[in-house]
Design an enzyme around this catalytic site. Structure first.
Site, PDB file in Angstrom:
ATOM      1  N   SER A  92       0.848  -1.185   0.000  1.00 56.46           N
ATOM      2  CA  SER A  92       0.000   0.000   0.000  1.00 56.46           C
ATOM      3  C   SER A  92       0.886   1.238   0.000  1.00 56.46           C
ATOM      4  O   SER A  92       1.852   1.315   0.763  1.00 56.46           O
ATOM      5  CB  SER A  92      -0.907   0.012   1.226  1.00 56.46           C
ATOM      6  N   HIS A  96       1.764  12.280  -0.190  1.00 56.18           N
ATOM      7  CA  HIS A  96       1.186  13.601   0.056  1.00 56.18           C
ATOM      8  C   HIS A  96       2.264  14.652  -0.206  1.00 56.18           C
ATOM      9  O   HIS A  96       3.043  14.996   0.693  1.00 56.18           O
ATOM     10  CB  HIS A  96       0.684  13.718   1.498  1.00 56.18           C
ATOM     11  N   HIS A 106      -2.302   7.466  -4.576  1.00 55.21           N
ATOM     12  CA  HIS A 106      -2.461   6.270  -3.759  1.00 55.21           C
ATOM     13  C   HIS A 106      -2.468   5.043  -4.656  1.00 55.21           C
ATOM     14  O   HIS A 106      -2.989   5.076  -5.775  1.00 55.21           O
ATOM     15  CB  HIS A 106      -3.788   6.334  -2.985  1.00 55.21           C
ATOM     16  N   ARG A 110      -2.946  -6.317  -3.620  1.00 57.23           N
ATOM     17  CA  ARG A 110      -3.150  -7.226  -2.497  1.00 57.23           C
ATOM     18  C   ARG A 110      -3.479  -8.640  -3.005  1.00 57.23           C
ATOM     19  O   ARG A 110      -3.968  -8.819  -4.119  1.00 57.23           O
ATOM     20  CB  ARG A 110      -4.263  -6.726  -1.580  1.00 57.23           C
ATOM     21  N   HIS A 145      -4.597   8.445 -16.988  1.00 55.18           N
ATOM     22  CA  HIS A 145      -5.520   7.427 -17.481  1.00 55.18           C
ATOM     23  C   HIS A 145      -4.959   6.677 -18.685  1.00 55.18           C
ATOM     24  O   HIS A 145      -5.258   5.490 -18.862  1.00 55.18           O
ATOM     25  CB  HIS A 145      -6.883   8.058 -17.785  1.00 55.18           C
ATOM     26  N   ARG A 260      -1.909  -3.435  12.466  1.00 56.08           N
ATOM     27  CA  ARG A 260      -1.065  -2.455  13.145  1.00 56.08           C
ATOM     28  C   ARG A 260      -1.589  -1.045  12.845  1.00 56.08           C
ATOM     29  O   ARG A 260      -1.475  -0.547  11.720  1.00 56.08           O
ATOM     30  CB  ARG A 260       0.379  -2.610  12.676  1.00 56.08           C
TER      31      ARG A 260
END
Length: 301
Positions: A92, A96, A106, A110, A145, A260
Site C-alpha cells: 500500500s 502527500h 495512492h 493485495r 488514465h 497495526r
C-alpha cells in the site's frame, strides 16, 4: 514455491522498487523503516516518509498477515468466506506532496487466500491506483488514465473501462456528492487467466503507478504556490481523511483484523483543515476542480 510465497516475493520486490524510486526522486526525504510482527500471525514492513524537499509525507507498506476469522470488509463478492481462515498480503502506497500543484496519489495491490468451510482454498487479487489533484492540469489527468489503460491492455481490452468505472464508484463520497479525485483503476476478486497471469497484472499495476506519478511530479513540483493555494490543499485533504476513515475497505479490514494501527493510518495527510460551508469563488481555479474534475468522466475520448 506455492502461490502465497510467489505473491510475497513479488510484493516485497515491488515494495523495494517503489521505495528506491521515491528516494531517488527526493534524496533529502527522511525515511523511517519499521519491521513489525502481528500477534495473531504475520507481520510487515513500514517505510514512513516525511520532510522531503517536495514530498511532505508518505508511506510504502508491505504486510503479510494470517488469521482465523476473515473480516467482511475483505471481499464484496464472497460472503460465504466471511469468518474463514485467511492469509492476506499486499503493498500500500500513499504520497502527500508539499506543493498543491502536485496531486496526492495512492496505490494498493493485495493477495488473499481463504480456506472455506469445506476445506477448499480459494485465492484472489485486488488493487488499483487513483490520483487526487488540487489544481488539476488536464494533460496530467489524461496521461494518468493513458498509463492506466496501457497497464490493463495486455491483459484484456475490457479491463480498463471496467476497472476505471469501478474506481469512480469506489472513490466516491456520498455525503459530499463528489469523487475523491480523478480516479484511475480499482479491482477486486481478480483471478483472470490463472495465478501467474494475475500476479503479472498486479505487478504491472504497481510499477505503472510509480512511473506515472513521478513523471507528473517531476513536471509540477517546482511550481510556485501561494499561501491561499496551500490552504485550499489542506481543505481538500480533509476529503481524503473523510473517505479513508468512513468508506475505505482497506482501512476497515486493517482495523477489523486487528492490524497495526500506525501502519493502517499512515495514509493520513500530515495536516488537513475543515471550514464550515466553504464554497469556491465562481470562475476561480478552485471552482474549476469542483466543476470539471470531481465527477466521473471519460478522460480518453
Amino acid at each position: 514455491m506455492n502461490e502465497a510465497d510467489k505473491a510475497r516475493a513479488c510484493f516485497e520486490s515491488l515494495h523495494c522498487f517503489l521505495s528506491e524510486m521515491m528516494i531517488s526522486e527526493d534524496p533529502e526525504i527522511q525515511l523511517h523503516v519499521d519491521e513489525w510482527r502481528r500477534e495473531e500471525g504475520g507481520g510487515g514492513k513500514t517505510s514512513a516518509l516525511s520532510n522531503g524537499v517536495w514530498m511532505e509525507k508518505g508511506g510504502i507498506n508491505f504486510s503479510d498477515v494470517q488469521g482465523e476469522n476473515l473480516p467482511a470488509s475483505a471481499t464484496q463478492n464472497r460472503p460465504e468466506l466471511i469468518g474463514s481462515r485467511f492469509r492476506a498480503m499486499g503493498v500500500s502506497v500513499v504520497f502527500h506532496p508539499l506543493s498543491p500543484h502536485v496531486p496526492t496519489a495512492h496505490a494498493n495491490v493485495r493477495y488473499f487466500e481463504a480456506t472455506g468451510r469445506n476445506g477448499s482454498k480459494v485465492w484472489w487479487f485486488g488493487g488499483g491506483f487513483d490520483l487526487t489533484p488540487y489544481y488539476p492540469i488536464h494533460e496530467d489527468v489524461v496521461f494518468w488514465h493513458e498509463s492506466a489503460r496501457s497497464a490493463c491492455l495486455p491483459f484484456g481490452n475490457e479491463l480498463y473501462p471496467k476497472f476505471k468505472k469501478w474506481c469512480d464508484e469506489y472513490f466516491y463520497l456520498p455525503h459530499r456528492g463528489e469523487t475523491r479525485g480523478v480516479g484511475g483503476i480499482f479491482f477486486d476478486d481478480f483471478s483472470k487467466g490463472g495465478f501467474e497471469n494475475s500476479l503479472k497484472f498486479v505487478r504491472t499495476v504497481g510499477e505503472t503507478f510509480g512511473k506515472a506519478f513521478f513523471e507528473i511530479a517531476e513536471k509540477r513540483k517546482n511550481l510556485d504556490f501561494s499561501d491561499e493555494q496551500k490552504a485550499f490543499q489542506l481543505y481538500r485533504r480533509g476529503r481524503y481523511v473523510e473517505f479513508n476513515l468512513v468508506y475505505d475497505r482497506g482501512t476497515h479490514f486493517g482495523l477489523q483484523s486487528k492490524g497495526r494501527t500506525e501502519s493502517i493510518l499512515m495514509s493520513m495527510p500530515p495536516t488537513a483543515n475543515w471550514h464550515y460551508q466553504w464554497k469556491p469563488s465562481p470562475d476561480s481555479p478552485e471552482h474549476n476542480l469542483y466543476a470539471n474534475y470531481l465527477k466521473p468522466r471519460d478522460w480518453l475520448s
